[in-house]
Write a protein that holds these residues in place. Structure first.
Motif, PDB file in Angstrom:
ATOM      1  N   ILE A  74       8.570  12.193  12.964  1.00 48.44           N
ATOM      2  CA  ILE A  74       8.930  10.774  13.096  1.00 48.44           C
ATOM      3  C   ILE A  74       9.760  10.544  14.364  1.00 48.44           C
ATOM      4  O   ILE A  74      10.613  11.339  14.729  1.00 48.44           O
ATOM      5  CB  ILE A  74       9.673  10.310  11.819  1.00 48.44           C
ATOM      6  N   HIS A  75       9.454   9.430  15.025  1.00 50.18           N
ATOM      7  CA  HIS A  75      10.095   9.057  16.284  1.00 50.18           C
ATOM      8  C   HIS A  75      11.603   8.851  16.073  1.00 50.18           C
ATOM      9  O   HIS A  75      12.008   8.174  15.125  1.00 50.18           O
ATOM     10  CB  HIS A  75       9.452   7.762  16.785  1.00 50.18           C
ATOM     11  N   GLN A  76      12.392   9.412  16.974  1.00 48.09           N
ATOM     12  CA  GLN A  76      13.855   9.355  16.806  1.00 48.09           C
ATOM     13  C   GLN A  76      14.501   8.152  17.510  1.00 48.09           C
ATOM     14  O   GLN A  76      15.689   7.890  17.319  1.00 48.09           O
ATOM     15  CB  GLN A  76      14.498  10.647  17.343  1.00 48.09           C
ATOM     16  N   GLY A  77      13.714   7.426  18.326  1.00 51.53           N
ATOM     17  CA  GLY A  77      14.332   6.350  19.120  1.00 51.53           C
ATOM     18  C   GLY A  77      13.974   4.947  18.690  1.00 51.53           C
ATOM     19  O   GLY A  77      14.076   4.003  19.482  1.00 51.53           O
ATOM     20  N   LEU A  78      13.531   4.783  17.424  1.00 46.60           N
ATOM     21  CA  LEU A  78      13.036   3.469  16.989  1.00 46.60           C
ATOM     22  C   LEU A  78      14.160   2.462  16.795  1.00 46.60           C
ATOM     23  O   LEU A  78      15.295   2.831  16.497  1.00 46.60           O
ATOM     24  CB  LEU A  78      12.265   3.624  15.673  1.00 46.60           C
ATOM     25  N   THR A  79      13.814   1.195  16.918  1.00 41.31           N
ATOM     26  CA  THR A  79      14.771   0.131  16.623  1.00 41.31           C
ATOM     27  C   THR A  79      15.158   0.200  15.145  1.00 41.31           C
ATOM     28  O   THR A  79      16.331   0.110  14.783  1.00 41.31           O
ATOM     29  CB  THR A  79      14.122  -1.257  16.883  1.00 41.31           C
ATOM     30  N   THR A  80      14.131   0.342  14.305  1.00 38.92           N
ATOM     31  CA  THR A  80      14.349   0.423  12.851  1.00 38.92           C
ATOM     32  C   THR A  80      13.374   1.428  12.264  1.00 38.92           C
ATOM     33  O   THR A  80      12.186   1.417  12.614  1.00 38.92           O
ATOM     34  CB  THR A  80      14.067  -0.951  12.185  1.00 38.92           C
ATOM     35  N   LEU A  81      13.877   2.268  11.372  1.00 39.08           N
ATOM     36  CA  LEU A  81      12.992   3.170  10.630  1.00 39.08           C
ATOM     37  C   LEU A  81      13.147   2.863   9.150  1.00 39.08           C
ATOM     38  O   LEU A  81      14.266   2.869   8.620  1.00 39.08           O
ATOM     39  CB  LEU A  81      13.353   4.633  10.897  1.00 39.08           C
ATOM     40  N   LYS A  82      12.020   2.563   8.493  1.00 36.08           N
ATOM     41  CA  LYS A  82      12.058   2.307   7.049  1.00 36.08           C
ATOM     42  C   LYS A  82      11.318   3.446   6.353  1.00 36.08           C
ATOM     43  O   LYS A  82      10.140   3.684   6.641  1.00 36.08           O
ATOM     44  CB  LYS A  82      11.405   0.964   6.725  1.00 36.08           C
ATOM     45  N   VAL A  83      12.032   4.128   5.492  1.00 39.52           N
ATOM     46  CA  VAL A  83      11.433   5.257   4.770  1.00 39.52           C
ATOM     47  C   VAL A  83      11.083   4.811   3.351  1.00 39.52           C
ATOM     48  O   VAL A  83      11.945   4.310   2.624  1.00 39.52           O
ATOM     49  CB  VAL A  83      12.391   6.464   4.736  1.00 39.52           C
ATOM     50  N   VAL A  84       9.812   4.964   2.997  1.00 36.75           N
ATOM     51  CA  VAL A  84       9.354   4.548   1.666  1.00 36.75           C
ATOM     52  C   VAL A  84       8.835   5.777   0.914  1.00 36.75           C
ATOM     53  O   VAL A  84       8.802   6.880   1.466  1.00 36.75           O
ATOM     54  CB  VAL A  84       8.248   3.466   1.787  1.00 36.75           C
ATOM     55  N   ASN A  85       8.422   5.563  -0.318  1.00 31.39           N
ATOM     56  CA  ASN A  85       8.023   6.711  -1.135  1.00 31.39           C
ATOM     57  C   ASN A  85       6.561   7.113  -0.987  1.00 31.39           C
ATOM     58  O   ASN A  85       6.232   8.287  -1.031  1.00 31.39           O
ATOM     59  CB  ASN A  85       8.327   6.444  -2.617  1.00 31.39           C
ATOM     60  N   THR A  86       5.706   6.112  -0.835  1.00 31.52           N
ATOM     61  CA  THR A  86       4.273   6.441  -0.851  1.00 31.52           C
ATOM     62  C   THR A  86       3.534   5.790   0.320  1.00 31.52           C
ATOM     63  O   THR A  86       4.026   4.841   0.933  1.00 31.52           O
ATOM     64  CB  THR A  86       3.610   5.916  -2.148  1.00 31.52           C
ATOM     65  N   MET A  87       2.329   6.291   0.576  1.00 28.70           N
ATOM     66  CA  MET A  87       1.471   5.711   1.619  1.00 28.70           C
ATOM     67  C   MET A  87       1.111   4.256   1.263  1.00 28.70           C
ATOM     68  O   MET A  87       0.999   3.416   2.152  1.00 28.70           O
ATOM     69  CB  MET A  87       0.183   6.538   1.760  1.00 28.70           C
ATOM     70  N   HIS A  88       0.938   3.983  -0.020  1.00 24.36           N
ATOM     71  CA  HIS A  88       0.614   2.611  -0.411  1.00 24.36           C
ATOM     72  C   HIS A  88       1.771   1.655  -0.129  1.00 24.36           C
ATOM     73  O   HIS A  88       1.560   0.550   0.358  1.00 24.36           O
ATOM     74  CB  HIS A  88       0.219   2.552  -1.895  1.00 24.36           C
ATOM     75  N   GLU A  89       2.980   2.111  -0.424  1.00 23.66           N
ATOM     76  CA  GLU A  89       4.158   1.269  -0.119  1.00 23.66           C
ATOM     77  C   GLU A  89       4.250   1.046   1.387  1.00 23.66           C
ATOM     78  O   GLU A  89       4.615  -0.024   1.851  1.00 23.66           O
ATOM     79  CB  GLU A  89       5.443   1.958  -0.575  1.00 23.66           C
ATOM     80  N   ARG A  90       3.978   2.107   2.134  1.00 24.22           N
ATOM     81  CA  ARG A  90       4.043   1.994   3.597  1.00 24.22           C
ATOM     82  C   ARG A  90       3.106   0.911   4.107  1.00 24.22           C
ATOM     83  O   ARG A  90       3.492   0.037   4.884  1.00 24.22           O
ATOM     84  CB  ARG A  90       3.655   3.338   4.222  1.00 24.22           C
ATOM     85  N   LYS A  91       1.845   0.955   3.654  1.00 21.03           N
ATOM     86  CA  LYS A  91       0.859  -0.005   4.166  1.00 21.03           C
ATOM     87  C   LYS A  91       1.206  -1.427   3.738  1.00 21.03           C
ATOM     88  O   LYS A  91       1.019  -2.367   4.515  1.00 21.03           O
ATOM     89  CB  LYS A  91      -0.542   0.389   3.691  1.00 21.03           C
ATOM     90  N   ALA A  92       1.705  -1.562   2.514  1.00 17.95           N
ATOM     91  CA  ALA A  92       2.070  -2.904   2.031  1.00 17.95           C
ATOM     92  C   ALA A  92       3.203  -3.478   2.876  1.00 17.95           C
ATOM     93  O   ALA A  92       3.173  -4.650   3.274  1.00 17.95           O
ATOM     94  CB  ALA A  92       2.474  -2.837   0.559  1.00 17.95           C
ATOM     95  N   LEU A  93       4.193  -2.659   3.182  1.00 22.57           N
ATOM     96  CA  LEU A  93       5.340  -3.146   3.964  1.00 22.57           C
ATOM     97  C   LEU A  93       4.939  -3.425   5.415  1.00 22.57           C
ATOM     98  O   LEU A  93       5.371  -4.416   6.017  1.00 22.57           O
ATOM     99  CB  LEU A  93       6.490  -2.128   3.900  1.00 22.57           C
ATOM    100  N   MET A  94       4.093  -2.551   5.973  1.00 24.27           N
ATOM    101  CA  MET A  94       3.599  -2.788   7.338  1.00 24.27           C
ATOM    102  C   MET A  94       2.902  -4.143   7.415  1.00 24.27           C
ATOM    103  O   MET A  94       3.122  -4.921   8.349  1.00 24.27           O
ATOM    104  CB  MET A  94       2.622  -1.672   7.755  1.00 24.27           C
TER     105      MET A  94
END
Ligand code: AMP
Length: 188
Positions: A74-94
């Motif tokens: 994972i990129h260390q220089g991001l403005t914001t990093l949001k860590v979620v539990n699952t790939m489905h949660e990731r896509k929904a939030l994106m």
């Protein structure tokens, strides 16, 4: 348009034009004052989009399941990093955080993410623009297949037209801005 979600490969593919365009597209979004939402990766096309946007002072929001954090990709220089539990949660939030979606060259993950937001668009779950940046003709055969699916009446013409395909990042960006969602639903 505040933020665009970029889907693309977690590697750089076999043509240097892909990585070059990923960085250029990230830069372009930042210069237009549009934030990037993406999967948070530091490598491949994903890393290049983030680097391009960050190099121009753009906002970059990475959204990732914990597994990629543990793997150290994972990129260390991001403005914001949001860590979620699952790939489905990731896509929904994106999808939720973005005002539009663009696919750059990538593999199965990229296809899946693009087609998911397109299927949501065709049943009216969102009205956000979806585009493909066709770098070095990478998506030519996919676009041909989509046209074939229209001919065979599995995809409606109005839904095929939702998918904006451009070789120029500037032109694609302009089309995203002027997009109007079709009225016709898949369901009727
Ligand atoms: P692909 O197009 O098959 O390379 O897949 C890209 C997608 O796979 C990303 O958007 C992520 O969902 C996931 N992915 C695969 N590898 C990584 C990684 N190293 N860091 C973050 N996401 C990844």
């Amino acid at each position: 348009m505040k933020r665009i979600c970029v889907y693309c490969g977690s590697n750089g593919g076999g043509n240097s034009a892909y990585l070059q365009m990923a960085e250029e597209f990230g830069s372009l979004l930042a210069e237009q004052g549009v934030g990037v939402v993406y999967g948070g990766g530091s490598v491949g096309m994903m890393g290049a989009v983030a680097d391009g946007a960050l190099s121009r002072g753009g906002e970059v929001i990475g959204i990732t399941p914990n597994m990629f954090v543990e793997m150290g990709v994972i990129h260390q220089g991001l403005t914001t990093l949001k860590v979620v539990n699952t790939m489905h949660e990731r896509k929904a939030l994106m999808a939720e955080l973005s005002d539009g979606f663009v696919a750059l060259p990538g593999g199965l993950g990229t296809f899946e993410e693009l087609f998911e937001v397109l299927t949501w668009a065709q049943i009216g779950l969102h009205q956000k623009p979806c585009g493909i940046l066709n770098v070095a003709g990478y998506f030519d055969r996919l676009v041909e297949f989509l046209d074939h699916a229209v001919q065979e009446r599995f995809i409606k013409e109005s839904h095929r037209k939702m998918i904006m395909v451009e070789e120029s990042p500037q032109k694609l960006f302009e089309r995203l801005l002027s997009y109007t969602a079709p009225q016709e639903s898949k369901l009727f």
